[in-house]
Motif scaffolding. Structure first.
Motif, short mmCIF file in Angstrom:
data_model
loop_
_atom_site.label_atom_id
_atom_site.label_comp_id
_atom_site.label_asym_id
_atom_site.label_seq_id
_atom_site.Cartn_x
_atom_site.Cartn_y
_atom_site.Cartn_z
N HIS A 1 32.07 16.83 28.73
CA HIS A 1 32.08 18.30 28.61
C HIS A 1 30.81 18.81 27.93
N VAL A 2 30.36 18.14 26.92
CA VAL A 2 29.14 18.56 26.24
C VAL A 2 27.93 18.42 27.19
N GLY A 3 27.95 17.37 27.98
CA GLY A 3 26.87 17.16 28.95
C GLY A 3 26.78 18.32 29.93
N LEU A 4 27.94 18.74 30.43
CA LEU A 4 27.94 19.87 31.36
C LEU A 4 27.53 21.16 30.65
N ALA A 5 28.08 21.37 29.46
CA ALA A 5 27.73 22.57 28.70
C ALA A 5 26.24 22.60 28.41
N PHE A 6 25.68 21.44 28.13
CA PHE A 6 24.25 21.34 27.84
C PHE A 6 23.42 21.77 29.04
N GLN A 7 23.77 21.26 30.22
CA GLN A 7 23.00 21.60 31.42
C GLN A 7 23.20 23.05 31.81
N ILE A 8 24.44 23.55 31.65
CA ILE A 8 24.71 24.94 32.03
C ILE A 8 23.96 25.90 31.10
N THR A 9 23.93 25.59 29.81
CA THR A 9 23.19 26.46 28.89
C THR A 9 21.68 26.30 29.12
N ASP A 10 21.27 25.16 29.64
CA ASP A 10 19.86 24.98 30.01
C ASP A 10 19.52 25.91 31.17
N ASP A 11 20.42 25.98 32.14
CA ASP A 11 20.24 26.90 33.26
C ASP A 11 20.13 28.35 32.75
N LEU A 12 20.99 28.68 31.77
CA LEU A 12 21.00 30.04 31.21
C LEU A 12 19.68 30.34 30.51
N LEU A 13 19.18 29.36 29.77
CA LEU A 13 17.91 29.56 29.06
C LEU A 13 16.78 29.83 30.05
N ASP A 14 16.86 29.19 31.20
CA ASP A 14 15.80 29.41 32.19
C ASP A 14 15.80 30.86 32.68
N VAL A 15 16.98 31.49 32.63
CA VAL A 15 17.08 32.88 33.05
C VAL A 15 16.77 33.82 31.89
N GLU A 16 17.31 33.47 30.72
CA GLU A 16 17.28 34.42 29.59
C GLU A 16 16.40 34.00 28.43
N GLY A 17 15.91 32.77 28.45
CA GLY A 17 15.24 32.22 27.27
C GLY A 17 13.86 32.81 26.99
N ASP A 18 13.38 32.53 25.79
CA ASP A 18 12.06 32.96 25.37
C ASP A 18 11.07 31.81 25.62
N PRO A 19 10.12 32.00 26.55
CA PRO A 19 9.21 30.91 26.91
C PRO A 19 8.50 30.33 25.68
N LYS A 20 8.22 31.16 24.69
CA LYS A 20 7.49 30.67 23.52
C LYS A 20 8.33 29.66 22.75
N VAL A 21 9.61 29.92 22.67
CA VAL A 21 10.50 29.00 21.95
C VAL A 21 10.74 27.74 22.77
N MET A 22 10.82 27.90 24.09
CA MET A 22 11.18 26.77 24.95
C MET A 22 10.00 25.86 25.29
#
Lengths: 301, 301
Positions: free
Chosen positions: B219-240
């Protein structure tokens, strides 16, 4: 010994290895089937199964069971195949043909070829550790773990990876015979020597027998690579399935290029003799290994 | 639990992992130094060491020793790093930057990058089997062999290789959410789940504890990848350290692309809850894992 039928021996072992590889590395019908198909394309491309045969022959010398070492024999061939796929890539040696067939990336593209190599390398280690692979004849975990260590050492920074990076870098600079030997020992010798060591270790060989087989492996490994260099100069492309002279065309540093054909043949002969000498403590069970070493000096492919 | 200082915990573990990696994967001064340097370039590129930390945290839950699992924790990071190097290659995802630095092939060239990846993968298995790596706290061969099997399964045809080939092929065709989940479970989830399983197995966890930690991992593995997908949409490039929107630009099939941001967040939340639920049988030793799971929902990089 004189009458030992090496051809029949190798054919029989080769068939047994092919059957085992088919079992341990089956086709896939899942979403990942392309990469499995690509890996199998190279795995079943008519390889001579030298490493698995050496592994099985080493087990015979110390009275081990063929079933007990077969997963490891297959793992060795998988690691060998991975190295061929990656070495053939355009950014590496850029080879279009291997064993008379288009290389992996020419059929499946570079991305899939890289993944197919990665897959074979990964599953080789998996096979040594898979409980199911050793169901026929249980082998103690201690020995199998030792096989993992030997395989990793032969394939890693002390082995094939070192050989390949030195090979790549030597194309654009002058190197001496010491460097070429250093490279050969790692690029080809390490996995060949590991094949014998793993066969011995999984069979519970004594430290003495292990050392003798390892010494045989080091010399046979060098003889194998040196005669490979010779074939590139003198071989028949039709028999080899690749063009002769390709090493020279790529400015590869080989024994013939550095010391000439005559001296190269002498060096090969010397390694074969030392390989056979290493087997002195063994009886007729080592005849296949003796015949294999001798065969290197007259091989055509 | 409310007061658990995850940041301090992760920093401490991260430092311990970095020190161990330095010890287990040192620089080389030999002829092969370029490929070792290339591997170390990516290995020490500021990774968050999530997988090693999960492995160490799993060991803590079942009262294992950090020293006993550290080689495996490092092996997991090496396999993760190999996958990043190969995935970034021009013929794969063609990424120029990772963690704010040029990708491996941009610095060392494609040939060396492929070999550096091969090297990390190989030495990861070698580390699990190396007698010297386990000198501090001896671990039974049986458990280490099991760790080899778990790592190979996570990295091989049932894991990362499958994830990567499906990812590559899905760029040029329509896929549904089931396929995306199938891909994520293999591409990211498998190694994360393996991190927990290996930490548990090396510590001699009961079958029940192993199953609970494995479930948490899935479950953590899936949550990790899904939140990774979210970061690609919403994340701050400087932080990432990489550009946002790169998934969309490459026509990558992600959760937000398929079901929208709102539903994606709900799915991630659900997986985090199920991960934490899996830890119900454990006491405060599992607090780090609980905090880690919760952190995924608010992470910025």
């Amino acid at each position: 010994m004189e009458s030992f039928d090496l051809k029949a021996y190798m054919l029989e072992k080769c068939q047994a290895v092919d059957e085992a590889l088919e079992r341990f590395f089956p086709a896939s019908s899942g979403l990942e089937k392309t990469v499995v198909e690509a890996a199998r394309y190279s795995l079943f491309a008519g390889g001579k199964r030298i490493r698995p045969i050496l592994c099985l022959a080493a087990a015979e010398v110390v009275e081990g069971s063929a079933n007990a070492v077969m997963p490891a024999a297959c793992a060795l061939e998988m690691v060998h195949t991975y190295s061929l796929i990656h070495d053939d890539l355009p950014v590496m040696d850029n080879d279009d043909f291997r064993r008379g067939r288009p290389t992996n990336h020419r059929v499946y593209g570079e991305a899939v070829a890289i993944l197919a190599g990665d897959l074979l390398l990964t599953e080789a280690f998996g096979l040594l550790a898979a409980p199911s692979a050793f169901e026929a004849v249980p082998v103690p975990a201690e020995r199998r773990l030792q096989a993992v260590a030997i395989l990793a050492r032969a394939a890693g920074v002390q082995g094939m990876i070192a050989g390949q990076i030195i090979d790549l870098e030597s194309e654009t600079r002058e190197v001496d015979l010491t460097t070429v030997e250093y490279m050969h020992i790692r690029k080809t010798g390490a996995l060949i020597s590991a094949s014998l060591e793993i066969g011995a270790v999984l069979s519970g060989a004594s430290a003495e027998a292990l050392e003798a087989l390892s010494r045989y492996g080091r010399h046979v490994g060098l003889a194998f690579q040196i005669t490979d260099d010779l074939l590139d100069v003198e071989g028949d492309p039709k028999v080899m399935g690749k063009s002769a002279g390709s090493d020279a065309a790529k400015n590869k540093k080989t024994y013939p290029a550095l010391v000439g054909v005559a001296l190269t043949k002498e060096i090969a002969q010397n390694h074969v003799e030392r390989a056979i000498k290493a087997l002195d403590g063994f009886g007729h069970q080592a005849d296949p290994l003796r015949a294999l070493a001798r065969h290197l000096l007259v091989r055509k492919a």
